[in-house]
Design an enzyme around this catalytic site. Sequence first.
Site, PDB file in Angstrom:
ATOM      1  N   LYS A  22       0.879  -1.347  -0.016  1.00 28.14           N
ATOM      2  CA  LYS A  22      -0.128  -0.214  -0.185  1.00 28.14           C
ATOM      3  C   LYS A  22       0.697   1.278  -0.046  1.00 28.14           C
ATOM      4  CE  LYS A  22      -1.920   2.185   4.079  1.00 28.14           C
ATOM      5  NZ  LYS A  22      -2.124   3.297   3.547  1.00 28.14           N
ATOM      6  N   ASN A  23       1.769   1.369   0.982  1.00 33.15           N
ATOM      7  CA  ASN A  23       2.538   2.747   1.087  1.00 33.15           C
ATOM      8  C   ASN A  23       3.645   3.030  -0.270  1.00 33.15           C
ATOM      9  OD1 ASN A  23       1.402   3.358   3.432  1.00 33.15           O
ATOM     10  ND2 ASN A  23       2.835   2.057   4.663  1.00 33.15           N
ATOM     11  N   CYS A 116      -6.388  13.209  12.555  1.00 34.89           N
ATOM     12  CA  CYS A 116      -6.073  12.031  12.302  1.00 34.89           C
ATOM     13  C   CYS A 116      -6.081  11.052  13.571  1.00 34.89           C
ATOM     14  CB  CYS A 116      -4.720  11.814  11.610  1.00 34.89           C
ATOM     15  SG  CYS A 116      -3.955  10.146  11.229  1.00 34.89           S
ATOM     16  N   ARG A 121       0.332  14.657  12.364  1.00 30.49           N
ATOM     17  CA  ARG A 121       0.629  14.421  10.877  1.00 30.49           C
ATOM     18  C   ARG A 121       0.961  15.805  10.310  1.00 30.49           C
ATOM     19  NH1 ARG A 121      -1.228   8.833   7.926  1.00 30.49           N
ATOM     20  NH2 ARG A 121      -0.816   7.587   9.810  1.00 30.49           N
ATOM     21  N   PRO A 122       1.434  16.762  10.625  1.00 34.62           N
ATOM     22  CA  PRO A 122       1.419  18.299   9.976  1.00 34.62           C
ATOM     23  C   PRO A 122       2.124  18.248   8.550  1.00 34.62           C
ATOM     24  CG  PRO A 122       3.258  18.107  11.888  1.00 34.62           C
ATOM     25  CD  PRO A 122       2.375  16.727  11.895  1.00 34.62           C
ATOM     26  N   ILE A 123       1.861  18.887   7.990  1.00 32.18           N
ATOM     27  CA  ILE A 123       2.316  18.994   6.538  1.00 32.18           C
ATOM     28  C   ILE A 123       3.259  20.059   6.141  1.00 32.18           C
ATOM     29  CG2 ILE A 123       0.151  17.854   5.595  1.00 32.18           C
ATOM     30  CD1 ILE A 123      -0.550  20.690   4.555  1.00 32.18           C
ATOM     31  N   ASP A 304       3.805   1.466  12.079  1.00 30.22           N
ATOM     32  CA  ASP A 304       2.731   0.752  11.671  1.00 30.22           C
ATOM     33  C   ASP A 304       2.496  -0.717  12.176  1.00 30.22           C
ATOM     34  OD1 ASP A 304       1.853   2.857  10.352  1.00 30.22           O
ATOM     35  OD2 ASP A 304       2.368   1.841   8.159  1.00 30.22           O
ATOM     36  N   VAL A 326       6.918   7.977  16.967  1.00 33.60           N
ATOM     37  CA  VAL A 326       6.568   8.778  15.571  1.00 33.60           C
ATOM     38  C   VAL A 326       5.077   9.417  15.927  1.00 33.60           C
ATOM     39  CG1 VAL A 326       6.327   8.223  13.258  1.00 33.60           C
ATOM     40  CG2 VAL A 326       7.841   6.884  14.565  1.00 33.60           C
ATOM     41  N   ARG A 396      -8.711  -0.220   4.481  1.00 24.83           N
ATOM     42  CA  ARG A 396      -7.937   0.600   3.923  1.00 24.83           C
ATOM     43  C   ARG A 396      -6.311  -0.008   3.573  1.00 24.83           C
ATOM     44  NH1 ARG A 396      -6.495   4.678   7.473  1.00 24.83           N
ATOM     45  NH2 ARG A 396      -5.345   5.418   5.594  1.00 24.83           N
TER      46      ARG A 396
END
Length: 416
Positions: A22-23, A116, A121-123, A304, A326, A396
């Site tokens: 997926k990733n 989330c 999870r900043p962009i 994960d 993380v 997902r």
Amino acid sequence: MSVIEVQGLTPLEGEIKIQGSKNAVLPMMAAAILHKGTTVIENVPRIQDVFCMLGILDSIGCKCRLEGNRLKIDASVVTETEIPKEFVKSMRSSIIVSGPLLGRMKRAVTSFPGGCSIGERPIDLHLTALDALGARVEEDGEELLVTANELTGADIYFPFPSVGATENALMAAVLADGVTVIHGAAREPEIEELCLFLIGMGARIHGVGSSTLVIEGVLSLHDSIFTVTGDRIVAGTYLCAVMAAEGCVTLTGIRPSHMEAVLRCAEEMGAAIRRYDDLISVTMTGRPADYSVVTGPYPQFPTDLQSPMMAVMAAAEGTGRMEETVFEGRFGTVKELQKLGADIIIEDNRAEIRGLYPLTGAVVRARDLRGGAALVVAGLASRGVTQITDCSHIERGYEDICRDLKSLGAVIRGME
């Protein structure tokens, strides 16, 4: 499938071919935008996140056809540069479409991803990287407009090895004028896969697999075919399932070298693992031993797999410890594990897990993708029936977790 029922305490036996990563495939699908032609990707997992990315590509004018696990993307014509809000809200990783849109169209319109369940999870690292290449970022409420007259190679420095930001910078730099050097790049295997995928399209990238990537901009790319490797996180989940339920299972279609931190952890906890070129065999007899795990960027233990491994620890012998470095919200599944009888104490970003076997079946809720998979793992080590609700999260990232585990002898079923 909204509910999964698991009848625990049945050892697992057999073999599973692991689905495509997926990733790895999501950024490849985004990168196809860079080429005014056809891209074919093999071994594509049929999961919700892939279908969401297909929706994005369709919305901007690409013609996509997914037949079985073979995806053909015709990006000859791109008519739109705006990523529809509904896709951004349903899949945060849609932000990686910004880089290739900017690279090809010099314009990308998206919106802030929003909350989330596993962390903020900043962009900001994404936007800083695009700015370094010459982009202008304008904010209008929740909307982000990223434009550039021309992208120019630059030195990009990441204070933290962000996977998504590395992917966005890498894809935007492929068609930029001049040389881009990404310092502090993420080293995850999925980044390496993306580099190889882009090189197969005609990109010039050096330092693949290292924390310093050098990209020489090219004028255009060409048609290509690429096969995605097996998903190391799915493989790690099924490894955890064997450790929880006991038994002997072979996992094929993967690269064991990409899972070394997880395999070492499993061996320290008592699993017997044999490594081959593209598969591993896992044998678990008796209960796992206690162990301490600290998550971190690759090549450290992957965040994960923190939740699935915590589920194993909850049914192990002794007292284990888990430290999450993380995502600050990864411990959200602990409350659900506690409903199964897990003895877990949380303090800041650390968890102390006192093993108890068997756990006891109960009704629990999947709060996120990996947390939902962790509850399936815990259910395999529980007496009675474990019922997991809100399982759309699991879809997902897993093609069919019930199908796979059932093929190994697990008593499991999915229901609407």
